[in-house]
Design a protein around this motif. Sequence first.
Motif, short mmCIF file in Angstrom:
data_model
loop_
_atom_site.label_atom_id
_atom_site.label_comp_id
_atom_site.label_asym_id
_atom_site.label_seq_id
_atom_site.Cartn_x
_atom_site.Cartn_y
_atom_site.Cartn_z
N LEU A 78 -11.78 -27.21 11.60
CA LEU A 78 -11.32 -26.69 10.33
C LEU A 78 -9.82 -26.98 10.22
O LEU A 78 -9.03 -26.39 10.96
N PRO A 79 -9.42 -27.92 9.36
CA PRO A 79 -7.99 -28.15 9.16
C PRO A 79 -7.41 -27.05 8.28
O PRO A 79 -8.15 -26.34 7.60
N PRO A 80 -6.10 -26.91 8.26
CA PRO A 80 -5.50 -25.88 7.39
C PRO A 80 -5.72 -26.22 5.92
O PRO A 80 -5.81 -27.38 5.55
N SER A 81 -5.78 -25.18 5.12
CA SER A 81 -5.93 -25.38 3.67
C SER A 81 -4.58 -25.64 3.02
O SER A 81 -4.50 -26.32 1.99
N ALA A 100 3.56 -31.66 1.22
CA ALA A 100 2.73 -32.84 1.47
C ALA A 100 2.77 -33.29 2.93
O ALA A 100 1.96 -34.10 3.34
N THR A 101 3.73 -32.78 3.69
CA THR A 101 3.83 -33.13 5.11
C THR A 101 4.09 -31.88 5.93
O THR A 101 4.68 -30.92 5.46
N GLY A 102 3.65 -31.95 7.18
CA GLY A 102 4.03 -30.94 8.15
C GLY A 102 5.28 -31.41 8.84
O GLY A 102 5.46 -32.62 9.05
N LEU A 103 6.16 -30.49 9.19
CA LEU A 103 7.42 -30.87 9.83
C LEU A 103 7.89 -29.76 10.77
O LEU A 103 7.94 -28.60 10.39
N VAL A 104 8.21 -30.17 11.98
CA VAL A 104 8.88 -29.31 12.95
C VAL A 104 10.13 -30.08 13.33
O VAL A 104 10.05 -31.23 13.77
N SER A 105 11.29 -29.46 13.13
CA SER A 105 12.53 -30.19 13.34
C SER A 105 13.61 -29.28 13.90
O SER A 105 13.85 -28.19 13.37
N LYS A 106 14.24 -29.74 14.98
CA LYS A 106 15.43 -29.10 15.55
C LYS A 106 16.36 -30.23 15.95
O LYS A 106 16.00 -31.08 16.76
N ASP A 141 -2.97 -38.81 14.22
CA ASP A 141 -3.82 -39.99 14.03
C ASP A 141 -2.97 -41.26 14.04
O ASP A 141 -1.88 -41.28 13.45
N ALA A 142 -3.47 -42.31 14.67
CA ALA A 142 -2.74 -43.58 14.75
C ALA A 142 -2.50 -44.19 13.37
O ALA A 142 -1.53 -44.90 13.16
N GLY A 143 -3.35 -43.90 12.41
CA GLY A 143 -3.20 -44.44 11.06
C GLY A 143 -2.37 -43.58 10.13
O GLY A 143 -2.18 -43.92 8.96
N ASP A 144 -1.86 -42.46 10.62
CA ASP A 144 -1.05 -41.56 9.81
C ASP A 144 0.35 -42.16 9.69
O ASP A 144 1.11 -42.19 10.65
N TRP A 160 3.87 -35.01 10.21
CA TRP A 160 2.50 -35.47 10.05
C TRP A 160 2.03 -35.29 8.61
O TRP A 160 2.55 -34.48 7.86
N ASP A 161 1.03 -36.09 8.26
CA ASP A 161 0.34 -35.97 6.97
C ASP A 161 -0.90 -35.12 7.23
O ASP A 161 -1.77 -35.52 8.01
N PRO A 162 -1.02 -33.94 6.61
CA PRO A 162 -2.14 -33.04 6.91
C PRO A 162 -3.51 -33.57 6.49
O PRO A 162 -4.52 -32.99 6.84
N THR A 163 -3.54 -34.68 5.78
CA THR A 163 -4.83 -35.29 5.46
C THR A 163 -5.46 -35.90 6.70
O THR A 163 -6.68 -35.96 6.82
N TYR A 164 -4.62 -36.35 7.63
CA TYR A 164 -5.10 -37.08 8.80
C TYR A 164 -4.80 -36.40 10.13
O TYR A 164 -5.44 -36.69 11.13
N SER A 165 -3.78 -35.57 10.19
CA SER A 165 -3.24 -35.10 11.45
C SER A 165 -2.80 -33.66 11.37
O SER A 165 -2.76 -33.07 10.31
N GLY A 166 -2.37 -33.12 12.53
CA GLY A 166 -1.76 -31.82 12.59
C GLY A 166 -2.56 -30.80 13.35
O GLY A 166 -3.48 -31.11 14.10
N LEU A 167 -2.20 -29.52 13.14
CA LEU A 167 -2.88 -28.40 13.76
C LEU A 167 -4.26 -28.25 13.15
O LEU A 167 -4.41 -28.35 11.92
#
Length: 189
Positions: free
Chosen positions: A32-35, A52-58, A89-92, A178-185
């Motif tokens: 189940l990917p996040p909504s 539109a993207t996930g981001l973790v940045s420091k 994902d490699a294609g992300d 990451w693009d949540p369509t293909y990757s992420g938590l």
Amino acid sequence: MQFFIPTLTTLLSLSSALPLTARWPTVTSVILPPSVLSQYSISTGAINYDTATGLVSKTGDGKDTSTLATFDIPPSLKGYTCSLHFYLDAGDSVASVSGSGLIDVYSSLKPAPAYDVPAWGPPGNQRDQHYGRLSVVEAGEATVQEGHPVTVKGFPCPGEGPVGFEIVGVYDQVGVAWDPTYSGLYLVY
């Protein structure tokens, strides 16, 4: 044969113009990917809802960003054991990892609000329990780091409705996008 080659060429050019389909990892359980993903500014308290993207940045400049992931949990998961995973994902085309490549996953007292929050004030990030530390890799599945909580490996599935988790960078230099369509938590049950 003269008809076949132009038709094949046309079909190939059309297929390359089609959008990419979601490519989550293949697992034996159901995923189940996040909504919704929202970005949280740790320095200002601002929340950008439904990004539109996930981001973790420091980066050491005090302008740290974490991602708030909201999952819509169906009532049918009651009684199941869930686990959390992180995949790039490699294609992300957005996917990237820099710095330590380490992320911490926390449960949230409440999911992110369904609107932007301009600065400090309610609701904040609602950070709660530390569920685990993951080492993110490009084009693959993150690994759980021992010596930290490992709740991500298995916990009673949350109750029905929206449930939130926060993804936070570890150490002074880290970047994961990451693009949540293909990757992420994602959640497995």
